[in-house]
Design an enzyme around this catalytic site. Structure first.
Site, PDB file in Angstrom:
ATOM      1  N   LEU A  92       0.841  -1.190   0.000  1.00 29.11           N
ATOM      2  CA  LEU A  92       0.000   0.000   0.000  1.00 29.11           C
ATOM      3  C   LEU A  92       0.879   1.243   0.000  1.00 29.11           C
ATOM      4  O   LEU A  92       1.776   1.379   0.846  1.00 29.11           O
ATOM      5  CB  LEU A  92      -0.902   0.032   1.233  1.00 29.11           C
ATOM      6  N   ASP A 193      -5.837  -4.378  18.953  1.00 25.96           N
ATOM      7  CA  ASP A 193      -4.528  -3.760  19.193  1.00 25.96           C
ATOM      8  C   ASP A 193      -4.484  -2.428  18.443  1.00 25.96           C
ATOM      9  O   ASP A 193      -3.545  -2.140  17.697  1.00 25.96           O
ATOM     10  CB  ASP A 193      -3.408  -4.691  18.721  1.00 25.96           C
TER      11      ASP A 193
END
Length: 285
Positions: A92, A193
């Site tokens: 990405l 998380d």
């Protein structure tokens, strides 16, 4: 490394032209991998030190992606080669978040949190950082949070002499009172998380979640973690609350849910986190 790259080439049926190291956290080696067809992100670690870590991560990414609520990097390959495990993801190109990007992240996280299940937990275990995380399923969040989150980390901290018997008595007080400190909600699919390093904004403004420690949990847990180390703007919280309003008093419970990630940091990074763990705990006993 050569054997691992050969294995990746064979599975991809692509020729690796070059690779360069990139940031990948404290646990894994990470690289940008260029082939004759595409560019990928690859994470590598020891399959004996962290058995099943990347398999669980791949399942978590795929679970989030399957909800069609918020994007995750596409899982390309997950396997072992020699002494190592690896996870190959789409690459990405990213940018810094602006106000509209943070609004989109808040809205899409809220939509993900509407994805529910019959129980808290997950049919499989995973990791929180480099620590094993049990996801045995419970009907009540209070029971799950105590039995599968707090107690295992408290035991590890005691075993490492980071907490003592008096600290254990303080945690017992919390266990006895936890169910009275919040209102139970239906389980939500949570990232698990969600600190500032575990989301990305693609160049087109699309938010992505990475490095999940997924379970079905209380959605305030994710929101609490976003406040622990920064990285989330007011635009994020406003957009989230507009899309899926949090229960009254949620701000007063942030320190409660953050006891768990702070225990993880105590175990991984040492006694410097004890004061923060016990300070958070003292607010609720």
């Amino acid at each position: 490394m050569k054997a691992l790259l050969n294995a990746v080439e064979q599975q991809l049926n692509e020729h690796i032209i070059r690779y360069e190291p990139v940031s990948g956290g404290d646990i894994n080696d990470a690289y940008c991998l260029h082939t004759d067809s595409d560019t990928y992100f690859i994470k590598i670690n020891s399959k004996t030190r962290f058995p099943g870590m990347f398999a669980a991560e791949a399942k978590g990414l795929s679970l989030i992606a399957s909800t069609n609520t918020i994007a995750t990097p596409r899982v390309i390959l997950q396997s072992d080669a020699g002494y190592n495990s690896y996870l190959l993801l789409e690459w990405l190109d990213t940018k810094s978040a602006n106000a509209s990007d943070m609004q989109a992240l808040g809205e899409q996280l809220a939509t993900m949190h509407r994805v529910s299940a019959d129980s808290f937990g997950l049919p499989y275990n995973n990791y929180m950082g480099s620590l094993h995380q049990s996801n045995k399923q419970y009907l009540r969040w209070a029971d799950f949070f105590i039995e599968e989150r707090l107690m295992p980390m408290v035991k590890l901290a005691v075993d490492k002499s980071l907490l003592n018997n008096n600290d254990l008595k303080q945690f017992d007080k919390l266990y006895n009172n936890l169910a009275n400190l919040f209102d139970e909600e239906a389980p939500s699919l949570i990232h698990g998380d969600l600190w500032g390093g575990n989301y990305l904004i693609a160049n087109n403004g699309k938010p992505y979640l990475i490095d999940p420690a997924v379970s079905y949990g209380h959605r305030e847990f994710d929101i609490a973690m976003t406040t622990l180390f920064g990285g989330f703007s007011n635009d994020f919280y406003t957009a989230y609350n507009d899309a899926f309003p949090l229960a009254t008093g949620w701000q007063q419970r942030l320190a409660l849910w953050n006891i768990y990630p702070l225990l993880v940091h105590l175990i991984l990074f040492g006694v410097m986190y004890k004061q923060q763990v016990m300070g958070n705990l003292s607010k609720y006993i």
